[in-house]
Design a protein around this motif. Sequence first.
Motif, mmCIF file in Angstrom:
data_model
loop_
_atom_site.group_PDB
_atom_site.id
_atom_site.type_symbol
_atom_site.label_atom_id
_atom_site.label_comp_id
_atom_site.label_asym_id
_atom_site.label_seq_id
_atom_site.Cartn_x
_atom_site.Cartn_y
_atom_site.Cartn_z
ATOM 1 N N PRO A 119 0.809 -1.256 0.039
ATOM 2 C CA PRO A 119 0.036 -0.015 0.079
ATOM 3 C C PRO A 119 0.915 1.306 -0.056
ATOM 4 C CG PRO A 119 -0.888 -1.380 1.486
ATOM 5 C CD PRO A 119 0.604 -2.097 1.240
ATOM 6 N N LEU A 120 0.358 2.314 -0.707
ATOM 7 C CA LEU A 120 1.044 3.562 -0.973
ATOM 8 C C LEU A 120 0.153 4.575 -1.359
ATOM 9 C CD1 LEU A 120 2.938 3.847 -4.156
ATOM 10 C CD2 LEU A 120 1.141 1.963 -3.954
ATOM 11 N N PRO A 121 0.548 5.859 -1.024
ATOM 12 C CA PRO A 121 -0.387 7.039 -1.449
ATOM 13 C C PRO A 121 -0.644 6.814 -2.921
ATOM 14 C CG PRO A 121 1.554 7.879 0.027
ATOM 15 C CD PRO A 121 1.678 6.330 -0.263
ATOM 16 N N VAL A 132 -1.323 12.872 2.451
ATOM 17 C CA VAL A 132 -1.455 11.973 3.445
ATOM 18 C C VAL A 132 -1.538 12.462 4.886
ATOM 19 C CG1 VAL A 132 -0.934 9.643 4.679
ATOM 20 C CG2 VAL A 132 -0.579 9.939 2.232
ATOM 21 N N ARG A 133 -2.853 12.323 5.384
ATOM 22 C CA ARG A 133 -2.717 12.678 7.040
ATOM 23 C C ARG A 133 -2.383 11.637 7.767
ATOM 24 N NH1 ARG A 133 -5.076 17.910 6.559
ATOM 25 N NH2 ARG A 133 -5.905 18.401 4.775
ATOM 26 N N PHE A 134 -1.242 11.513 7.737
ATOM 27 C CA PHE A 134 -0.704 10.365 8.806
ATOM 28 C C PHE A 134 -0.558 10.678 10.286
ATOM 29 C CE2 PHE A 134 3.201 12.382 6.780
ATOM 30 C CZ PHE A 134 3.752 12.747 7.605
ATOM 31 N N THR A 135 -0.575 9.603 10.975
ATOM 32 C CA THR A 135 -0.508 9.837 12.532
ATOM 33 C C THR A 135 0.980 9.895 13.007
ATOM 34 O OG1 THR A 135 -0.918 7.490 12.881
ATOM 35 C CG2 THR A 135 -2.476 9.149 13.949
ATOM 36 N N ARG A 136 1.880 9.384 11.991
ATOM 37 C CA ARG A 136 3.307 9.500 12.426
ATOM 38 C C ARG A 136 4.170 8.855 11.253
ATOM 39 N NH1 ARG A 136 4.709 5.209 17.292
ATOM 40 N NH2 ARG A 136 3.285 3.315 16.464
ATOM 41 N N CYS A 184 -1.019 5.330 9.186
ATOM 42 C CA CYS A 184 -2.504 6.029 8.683
ATOM 43 C C CYS A 184 -3.414 5.105 9.142
ATOM 44 C CB CYS A 184 -2.246 6.208 7.216
ATOM 45 S SG CYS A 184 -2.924 7.587 6.767
ATOM 46 N N ASP A 185 -4.373 5.420 10.079
ATOM 47 C CA ASP A 185 -5.537 4.733 10.647
ATOM 48 C C ASP A 185 -5.022 3.260 10.802
ATOM 49 O OD1 ASP A 185 -7.287 6.649 9.886
ATOM 50 O OD2 ASP A 185 -7.495 5.948 7.798
ATOM 51 N N GLY A 186 -3.715 3.204 11.528
ATOM 52 C CA GLY A 186 -3.265 1.842 11.790
ATOM 53 C C GLY A 186 -2.597 1.013 11.279
ATOM 54 N N HIS A 187 -2.758 1.591 10.008
ATOM 55 C CA HIS A 187 -1.906 0.688 8.758
ATOM 56 C C HIS A 187 -0.891 1.636 8.072
ATOM 57 C CE1 HIS A 187 -4.382 -2.652 8.866
ATOM 58 N NE2 HIS A 187 -5.573 -1.804 9.279
ATOM 59 N N SER A 197 2.801 -2.374 17.878
ATOM 60 C CA SER A 197 2.086 -3.535 17.987
ATOM 61 C C SER A 197 2.674 -4.719 17.057
ATOM 62 C CB SER A 197 0.743 -3.432 17.595
ATOM 63 O OG SER A 197 0.590 -3.191 16.003
ATOM 64 N N ARG A 198 2.579 -5.814 17.309
ATOM 65 C CA ARG A 198 3.005 -7.090 16.426
ATOM 66 C C ARG A 198 2.517 -6.915 15.028
ATOM 67 N NH1 ARG A 198 6.366 -11.493 17.497
ATOM 68 N NH2 ARG A 198 6.535 -11.041 19.846
ATOM 69 N N PRO A 199 1.137 -6.897 14.823
ATOM 70 C CA PRO A 199 0.673 -6.601 13.541
ATOM 71 C C PRO A 199 1.408 -5.676 12.530
ATOM 72 C CG PRO A 199 -1.247 -6.962 15.066
ATOM 73 C CD PRO A 199 0.019 -6.603 15.811
ATOM 74 N N LEU A 200 1.545 -4.392 13.513
ATOM 75 C CA LEU A 200 2.557 -3.388 12.422
ATOM 76 C C LEU A 200 3.523 -3.788 11.932
ATOM 77 C CD1 LEU A 200 0.904 -0.595 11.589
ATOM 78 C CD2 LEU A 200 2.617 0.431 13.646
ATOM 79 N N GLN A 201 4.110 -4.202 13.136
ATOM 80 C CA GLN A 201 5.607 -4.974 12.700
ATOM 81 C C GLN A 201 5.879 -5.750 11.468
ATOM 82 O OE1 GLN A 201 8.637 -3.678 13.818
ATOM 83 N NE2 GLN A 201 9.720 -5.536 13.024
ATOM 84 N N GLN A 202 4.821 -6.614 11.609
ATOM 85 C CA GLN A 202 4.539 -7.767 10.773
ATOM 86 C C GLN A 202 4.177 -7.090 9.116
ATOM 87 O OE1 GLN A 202 5.178 -10.664 12.099
ATOM 88 N NE2 GLN A 202 5.806 -11.068 9.888
ATOM 89 N N GLU A 203 3.219 -5.897 9.254
ATOM 90 C CA GLU A 203 3.042 -5.460 8.042
ATOM 91 C C GLU A 203 4.099 -4.656 7.337
ATOM 92 O OE1 GLU A 203 -0.626 -3.268 8.733
ATOM 93 O OE2 GLU A 203 0.044 -2.094 7.309
ATOM 94 N N ALA A 204 5.224 -4.235 8.237
ATOM 95 C CA ALA A 204 6.511 -3.480 7.613
ATOM 96 C C ALA A 204 7.242 -4.916 7.233
ATOM 97 C CB ALA A 204 7.084 -2.800 8.827
#
Length: 379
Positions: A111-113, A176-180, A251-254, A220-227
């Motif tokens: 996924p990307l902008p 993108v209005r990202f959280t971080r 962005c929205d947890g992803h 979180s583990r899922p975010l690390q896994q996504e990366a």
Amino acid sequence: MTIGILGGGQLGYMLALAGYPLDFHFRFLDPSPEAPVGRIAPRVTADYTDYEALDKFAHGLALVTYEFENVPVEAARHLAGHVPVYPPPQALEAAQDRLNEKTLFEKLGIPLPEFASVNSAAELDSAVRKLGLPGVLKTRRLGYDGKGQWVLRSENDIAELKRDFPSTPLILEKFVRFTRELSILAVRGRSGETAFYPLVENRHRGGILRLSLAPAPQLSRPLQQEAENAARRILEALDYVGVLAVELFECDGHLLANEIAPRVHNSGHWSIEGAVTSQFENHLRGVAGLPLGKTQMLGHSAMLNLIGEVPEPGELLAVPDTHLHLYGKALRAGRKVGHVTVRAESAEQLSFRLSELPAFFQREEFCISPRVAGASKYL
Ligand code: AMP
């Protein structure tokens, strides 16, 4: 074994420091006679396009790597005719052009902008119709630390830009209005073995990285896994060898992929003290065909960049588990001249240690306070 490194800045400097205990020798090539590695290793001063100098440089080397991602692809390909070059030149080719890079992410299902290629004022109009406003227009090549970018919020911004339209290939991205902002460092060895560092949160000021927190708070583990999944796909698609950095927006947890750097990266400097094996050692292990080292963290770390100025060392080093790295560069505004790593056993202890740093580091631009976290530099 002697390893040739293209680029002689602080990344090359720290690669050499990590390589000497493994009995590696180094030879650098950099166009600038001021390149900081001159203090610790033989350095050839020549242009990357001077093929005669490249041939002389390559003589007797076991392999060539780079610490600068804008080495001309043709120079890397030329060297690859004489000596193994890692990461492979196709990684440079993908990273140097934002359109190639984003097309690769898309092809790999990362996924990307949303984005569109822009080569003229008319193409900008159709890209804006497709993506809407606000958007970020970027040069496809040679943008760094936020240079070569325009934020377009209104028809007025577009009209203004058209008055002096950039005569270089461009790309428009949806804002993108990202959280971080996060990054992951991944490493792949010559045998295909891979390892990943934990996701790191990066905070910028004026387009320059100021603070990295490892691991990223509340990781979180899922975010690390996504990366890791995204990084693994890129490593494999490019038949990559060495350390690769992937910069991401949360962005929205992803995660959305922003860009890659085919080299060791500023957001991995914490790993010198904060991980079992640093990014520099792992890059060298990878390119030299050695087993990779463990990437586990040794506690929690923060890395603060020193931009154009250095603190008084005594007061800083009085804070426990604080480490100072100076690159031997002349002090100049906007220039990365060193970094500081602060390590602790827990996130709470790390916050406390950061609050104990001297007043020099308590200024807004160091981004220590949680209040200044996240948000695009354009907001
Ligand atoms: P880049 O050169 O692509 O790393 O962009 C530099 C900085 O601009 C990033 O670190 C972000 O803070 C911001 N930025 C880049 N692209 C976007 C985007 N599509 N939306 C919002 N902010 C962005």
